[in-house]
Motif scaffolding. Structure first.
Motif, mmCIF file in Angstrom:
data_model
loop_
_atom_site.group_PDB
_atom_site.id
_atom_site.type_symbol
_atom_site.label_atom_id
_atom_site.label_comp_id
_atom_site.label_asym_id
_atom_site.label_seq_id
_atom_site.Cartn_x
_atom_site.Cartn_y
_atom_site.Cartn_z
ATOM 1 N N PRO A 138 -10.144 48.192 -59.388
ATOM 2 C CA PRO A 138 -10.304 46.927 -60.123
ATOM 3 C C PRO A 138 -10.125 45.953 -59.021
ATOM 4 C CG PRO A 138 -8.762 48.149 -61.199
ATOM 5 C CD PRO A 138 -9.185 48.962 -59.919
ATOM 6 N N LYS A 139 -10.832 45.086 -59.475
ATOM 7 C CA LYS A 139 -10.338 43.569 -58.708
ATOM 8 C C LYS A 139 -8.764 43.570 -58.675
ATOM 9 C CE LYS A 139 -11.182 39.157 -58.726
ATOM 10 N NZ LYS A 139 -10.132 38.729 -57.808
ATOM 11 N N ILE A 140 -8.101 42.830 -57.588
ATOM 12 C CA ILE A 140 -6.861 42.688 -58.180
ATOM 13 C C ILE A 140 -6.956 40.722 -57.504
ATOM 14 C CG2 ILE A 140 -5.025 42.600 -56.457
ATOM 15 C CD1 ILE A 140 -5.073 44.888 -55.089
ATOM 16 N N TYR A 141 -6.174 40.837 -59.197
ATOM 17 C CA TYR A 141 -6.347 38.842 -58.765
ATOM 18 C C TYR A 141 -5.321 38.482 -57.693
ATOM 19 C CZ TYR A 141 -3.663 35.030 -60.638
ATOM 20 O OH TYR A 141 -3.520 33.384 -61.583
ATOM 21 N N ARG A 169 -7.282 37.860 -55.486
ATOM 22 C CA ARG A 169 -7.081 39.133 -54.131
ATOM 23 C C ARG A 169 -8.865 38.920 -54.244
ATOM 24 N NH1 ARG A 169 -4.164 41.331 -49.894
ATOM 25 N NH2 ARG A 169 -1.770 41.929 -50.789
ATOM 26 N N GLU A 195 -7.349 31.578 -59.883
ATOM 27 C CA GLU A 195 -6.396 32.875 -59.480
ATOM 28 C C GLU A 195 -5.903 31.557 -58.950
ATOM 29 O OE1 GLU A 195 -8.021 36.069 -59.232
ATOM 30 O OE2 GLU A 195 -9.228 36.531 -60.639
ATOM 31 N N MET A 241 -2.432 42.663 -63.503
ATOM 32 C CA MET A 241 -3.301 42.112 -61.575
ATOM 33 C C MET A 241 -4.188 42.896 -61.341
ATOM 34 S SD MET A 241 -1.535 39.846 -60.823
ATOM 35 C CE MET A 241 -0.806 39.482 -59.831
#
Ligand code: SF4
Ligand code: SF4
Lengths: 354, 502
Positions: free
Chosen positions: A337-340, A342, B270, B399
Motif C-alpha cells: 500500500p502507499k504509505i501515508y 510518502r 498528508e 498509515m
C-alpha cells in the motif's frame, strides 16, 4: 522482550483463526449437504475419510515437530480436508482420500513450517497431485443418484469407497466441461453444444456430474455470501476472479459463437465459483494488500479460462490457483500500500505549503 | 475550499462511550496530597525551583522549563512541599520518575495577570509558556513551541474527534463549555492569523455538535453560511463567516483523531513522513488544550487541572471529572466507585493506545484524558498463535504499512527490514492488533523495535560525537603544531636574515 505488562490495544474484534475456519466450514455446509444428498452414502464416507486423514496427519506432524496438539483446535486441518474432499469426484476410493489428505497437510503445509508458512493452497496442491498421478480415478464422475436412479445401500457404499465394487453401467458420465472438450474435438460447434447439452438451471441447482461440492452454483454462492457477510473474506477476490474468466468468455462467444461458450457456461459450471469463494480466498496463500488481491484474483480467473479453453484439461482451477500462489510473494513485495506521507517510491513527500 | 478525503484502513471498535457520556463534568474532590511529575511533556524534564518545606499556592510555578522544548510545572493545590523524589508515574515502563509531592492545606490561588485578545501575539505565546500549556490529547507537546511556528501556519485544526473508545472528556467539554472553546480559538487565531480554522468532530457526538453549532452561530451573529454536504460521507461542514471558523463533522472511525489522520480526512493533505504538521502549514490542537488556552489568557490560570473520564465496567458510576493534576488515580477511581476486586486491568488513556498501570498510586498528568478500569470480560483473552498472513492488519493500518512483515522482521531482529515495511511511520495506533485473528502483540513488537532503533541511533550519535571531538582535537593539535612550525620557520628565517644579510 518484556512480556510482563499487557501492551495496548486493550480491545479486540474477537476474531480468532479458529473462528474464521469454523465460519468457512459453516459456509461449506449447504453445498456439502447437497453433494451428499446427490451422491449418497459413498460421498459421505469419502468426505469423512479425507477429513480424518487430514486431521490425523496434522496431529502426527505436530507430534513430530514437538508442537502442542492444542494447535489442532484452530480447525485448519479439518477445513483443508473438507475442501479437498469437496473438490474430489464424489465416489473417489478411500486411498485417494487418504493420500490426498496426507499430501495436503504433510507436503502442502507442515513441510513449510505449519500454518501460515505454506506457499501453496494445500487442498489444491493435493488435488492436482492426485489428478496427475491417478487420472482415471480422478475423472470418474458418478451421476447424481436421482438422475441415474442408482442409490447404493450401506454395503455397496462401503464397497465403492473401501472395496473394489465395480460400478454398474450407466451410473457415471462426463462433467459438462469434459463433455464439451470431447464434443469439440469431434467437431460439434459450441452453439449446438450449448443448445443441446447446457442447461443453466441444472448447473445452477446442481444436477450435473462434478466434484462433490461444486455442482450447485446456487449453494456455493449462498456459502460465499455468508463468508462476505461474516467478514471472513471481502468481495474482491471472488468477484474479480469470476469476472476475469466470465468476461473473456463473454467476449469470445460474442465474436466467435461457433467455437466458444459464453459467460453462463463458464461461470456456472465446473469449479469456478467454488474456487473463487473458497479456494482462492485462502488467507495464507493469497496476497495481503487489496491491490495484490486484485491482481491475484485476475490471474486465477483468467488462467483458469485459458486452461479450460486451450489446454488439455477440462478444468483448470487447481492449476491457476497454484500458479498464482507461486506469484503471491512477488505480488506482495511489489503491491504494498502507499504509505501515508510518502510518495509511491516510498520517499518522504515534499514539504510544500499548500 | 477543502475536500474530504477518507483515511485509509481504520477500525470500528465498540465505542462504550454510553457508559459516561450522559454524566456532566463533576468537580473531583481535592486530594490530600498531589504528586506532580516533572516530566509530563515531550522534551526535557522541568527543573524544580522549590525546596522541601516551602509553602506554595495553587498555580504557583514549582518547576521551570528545563530546555527549549520543555514546560513549566505549577502546583495544583496550595500547601507544603513534602518531598522531591522518585515516584511511580503513568508511563508504560512502570518506572519511577522525579516528582514533587505537595501536602494540601487549602486551595489558595496564585493567578497570572489577565490578558485579553488585544495583547500581541508574542505576549500571548509567552503566556502559553508561563501557563505550562502542553497538548492535552496525549502527546503533550509544549504548546508555545507549536505556536512559535506561527508564520508557517495557514490552517488551525481543532481536534475534537475523540476517537478512542470509552473516553468522553472532550465530548462533555464541548457540551458544557462551548463559549470557552470559541474564545480559545479566537486567541489562537490572534496568534496564528490562519487563513482558516476547522474544528473536526466525529459524528457520534451528536449532542456536542448541536451545542457547538448553536454557540458558533450565536457568536457569528446568528448566521452561518456555506453548509456543505459531501457525498458519500453524508457529513457536513458548516462555515461561520464572521468567525472564519468551520465545523466539520467526520465519520466515526478509529483513528480519525490521530493528528495525521485528522488532517488527511479534513483537507486531503498528508503530512510528509518524518515532519511535523507545520511543515505543510497546519497546526493541530486538541480541543481541551484550546479551552485551557482561554483559561490561561483570559483568566490567568495556569494548567493545573483537566477533565478526565473515569470509566470501564469495573467502575460503578463512570463519569467525567475535572481534577487537579497530580491527583492520585486511586482517589479518582474511588470517587467513580471502582470495585477493586473486579478491576483486571487499569489503563491510563484509552483502550487503543492507553498504557497499563501497575498501581493506582500514579498521578493524573496533563496528557491523560481517561482512566479505564476494565473487568475481565472487557479485555482480550485469546492467546497469540502464528501469523496466518490473512492481511487483515494491512487493510486496517491507517498509515499504509505492512504490519505482518514489520512484526516478522522484528522477531528476527532485522530492524532495518522492519523499517523497510514502514516501522518509522507507525503511529502505534493498534488498529492492526485489534483485527489480528492470531492475536499477535503487534504493537508490542513495534514499540520494542522502535526502542531498539533509537538505542542504535543514540549510540551512533554518541560515536559521531566522540569522533567529532577527536577530530576537533586533532585539528587543534595540528593547528598548534603548524603554528609552532611556522613560528620556528619564521624564527629560523629571521636568524638566517640576521646572520646572513644579503
Ligand atoms: S500500530 Fe502501526 S502498523 Fe499497526 S495499524 Fe497502527 S500505524 Fe499501522
Ligand atoms: S492480521 Fe495477524 S495473522 Fe493476519 S496477517 Fe496480520 S499479523 Fe498475520
Amino acid at each position: 522482550m518484556q512480556e510482563t505488562l499487557a501492551c495496548s490495544p486493550h480491545a479486540h474484534n474477537s476474531m480468532t483463526v479458529r473462528r474464521i475456519m469454523l465460519n468457512v466450514c459453516l459456509a461449506l455446509l449447504p453445498c456439502t449437504a447437497w453433494g451428499i444428498y446427490s451422491y449418497g452414502l459413498p460421498a459421505l464416507l469419502m468426505l469423512l475419510t479425507t477429513v480424518f486423514a487430514a486431521v490425523a496427519t496434522e496431529a502426527f506432524c505436530l507430534k513430530l515437530l514437538k508442537q502442542p496438539l492444542t494447535r489442532l483446535q484452530d480447525s485448519s486441518a479439518v477445513l483443508t480436508g473438507w475442501l479437498l474432499a469437496l473438490s474430489l469426484p464424489p465416489w473417489a476410493p478411500w486411498w485417494i482420500a487418504v493420500v490426498g489428505g496426507f499430501f495436503a497437510i504433510a507436503i502442502g503445509k507442515q513441510i513449510y513450517g505449519g500454518i501460515g508458512q505454506n506457499l501453496f493452497n494445500p487442498a489444491m496442491l493435493a488435488r492436482v497431485a492426485l489428478l496427475i498421478s491417478f487420472p482415471l480415478q480422478m475423472t470418474t464422475w458418478p451421476l447424481p443418484t436421482f438422475v441415474s436412479g442408482y442409490s447404493p445401500g450401506i454395503f455397496e457404499s462401503f464397497g465403492i469407497i473401501f472395496g473394489n465394487t465395480a460400478l454398474p453401467d450407466g451410473v457415471t458420465g462426463p462433467t459438462i466441461l469434459g463433455n464439451f472438450n470431447t464434443e469439440a474435438s469431434l467437431g460439434t460447434s459450441a452453439t449446438d453444444f450449448f443448445a443441446s447439452s447446457f442447461s443453466l438451471k441444472d448447473s445452477f441447482f446442481g444436477t450435473t456430474p462434478g466434484s462433490l461440492g461444486e455442482t450447485s452454483a446456487l449453494l456455493v454462492l449462498l456459502g460465499g455470501i455468508w463468508l462476505i457477510v461474516s467478514r471472513v473474506i471481502t468481495w474482491h477476490i471472488p468477484v474479480i476472479m469470476t469476472l476475469s474468466a466470465g468476461v473473456p468468455a463473454l467476449l469470445l462467444s460474442l465474436f466467435l459463437p461457433e467455437k466458444f461458450l459464453g459467460f453462463n457456461f463458464h461461470v456456472f459450471s465446473g469449479g469456478l465459483l467454488f474456487g473463487a469463494f473458497f479456494i482462492a480466498t485462502d488467507l495464507v496463500t493469497s496476497p495481503a494488500s487489496k491491490v495484490g488481491q486484485i491482481i491475484y484474483a485476475f490471474g486465477c480467473g483468467f488462467i483458469d479460462f485459458i486452461i479450460r479453453v486451450w489446454a488439455g484439461f477440462p478444468e483448470g482451477i487447481g492449476f491457476s490457483v497454484l500458479f498464482m500462489n507461486a506469484l503471491t510473494p512477488l505480488i506482495d513485495l511489489y503491491c504494498r500500500p502507499k504509505i501515508y506521507g510518502r510518495n509511491l517510491n516510498r520517499q518522504p513527500m515534499k514539504k510544500n505549503l499548500v | 475550499m477543502f475536500s474530504f478525503a477518507k483515511i485509509k484502513g481504520g477500525i470500528h471498535p465498540d465505542e462504550n462511550k454510553h457508559l459516561s457520556n450522559h454524566k456532566p463534568i463533576a468537580k473531583a474532590l481535592l486530594p490530600d496530597h498531589v504528586i506532580i511529575p516533572l516530566s509530563q511533556h515531550l522534551g526535557a524534564p522541568a527543573n524544580p525551583i522549590v525546596k522541601v518545606g516551602d509553602s506554595v499556592k495553587t498555580g504557583q510555578v514549582i518547576a521551570e522549563a528545563g530546555g527549549f522544548v520543555s514546560a513549566y510545572i505549577h502546583s495544583s493545590v496550595s500547601g507544603e512541599v513534602k518531598d522531591i523524589g522518585e515516584y511511580p508515574v503513568p508511563h508504560a515502563s512502570g518506572l519511577k520518575n522525579l516528582c514533587i509531592k505537595i501536602k494540601r492545606h487549602g486551595d489558595e490561588w496564585h493567578y497570572l495577570p489577565r490578558l485579553s485578545l488585544e495583547s500581541s501575539a508574542d505576549i500571548l505565546i509567552e503566556r502559553l509558556r508561563e501557563a505550562g500549556l502542553t497538548g492535552m490529547g496525549g502527546a503533550s507537546f509544549p504548546s508555545n513551541i507549536k505556536y512559535l511556528a506561527k508564520d508557517k501556519i495557514h490552517t488551525l485544526i481543532v481536534n475534537a474527534a475523540e476517537c478512542e473508545p470509552y473516553i468522553t472528556a472532550d465530548d462533555m467539554l464541548m457540551r458544557e463549555r462551548a463559549e470557552q472553546i470559541i474564545s480559545g480559538i479566537k486567541i489562537a487565531q490572534k496568534i496564528l492569523k490562519p487563513k482558516s480554522v476547522i474544528i473536526g468532530v466525529e459524528d457520534n457526538k451528536t449532542e456536542a455538535i448541536k451545542i457547538l453549532k448553536k454557540a458558533l452561530a450565536k457568536e457569528n451573529g446568528d448566521k452561518s453560511s456555506g453548509i456543505r454536504r459531501v457525498w458519500p460521507l453524508a457529513n457536513s461542514t458548516t462555515f461561520y463567516e464572521n468567525l472564519q471558523i468551520s465545523l466539520a463533522v467526520v465519520p466515526t472511525k478509529y483513528p480519525t483523531g490521530g493528528e495525521k489522520q485528522l488532517i488527511q480526512v479534513l483537507t486531503g493533505v498528508e503530512v510528509p513522513s518524518g515532519e511535523l504538521p507545520s511543515s505543510v502549514g497546519f497546526l493541530c490542537q486538541n480541543i481541551a488544550t484550546v479551552a485551557a488556552i482561554s483559561d490561561a489568557v483570559l483568566e490567568g490560570m495556569p494548567l493545573v487541572k483537566r477533565i478526565v473520564t473515569v470509566t470501564g465496567r469495573a467502575v460503578n458510576s463512570p463519569g467525567n471529572f475535572e481534577a487537579r493534576l497530580g491527583t492520585p488515580l486511586s482517589e479518582l477511581l474511588d470517587q467513580a466507585g471502582a470495585d477493586q476486586d473486579k478491576v483486571s486491568r487499569l489503563i491510563a488513556g484509552g483502550p487503543m493506545m492507553g498504557q497499563v498501570m501497575k498501581t493506582t498510586d500514579v498521578p493524573l498528568v496533563k496528557g491523560c484524558g481517561g482512566i479505564l478500569a476494565l473487568n475481565e470480560q472487557e479485555i482480550p483473552q485469546a492467546e497469540s498463535s502464528p501469523c496466518v498472513k490473512c492481511g487483515k492488519c494491512v487493510n486496517a493500518c491507517p498509515m499504509g504499512l505492512v504490519p505482518l512483515e514489520m512484526a516478522r522482521h522484528t522477531k528476527y531482529k532485522d530492524y532495518d527490514g522492519a523499517v523497510d515495511f514502514g516501522l518509522t511511520d507507525c503511529i502505534l495506533c493498534g488498529s492492526c492488533a485489534y483485527v489480528c485473528p492470531s492475536h499477535l502483540p503487534l504493537v508490542q513488537y513495534f514499540q520494542f523495535a522502535k526502542g531498539e532503533l533509537k538505542k542504535q541511533s543514540d549510540q551512533d550519535r554518541r560515536l559521531d560525537y566522540t569522533r567529532q571531538l577527536s577530530e576537533v582535537k586533532r585539528a587543534r593539535l595540528k593547528k598548534e603544531a603548524d603554528a609552532k612550525a611556522a613560528a620556528k620557520a619564521a624564527k629560523a628565517k629571521k636568524r638566517k636574515r640576521t646572520t646572513n644579510p644579503a
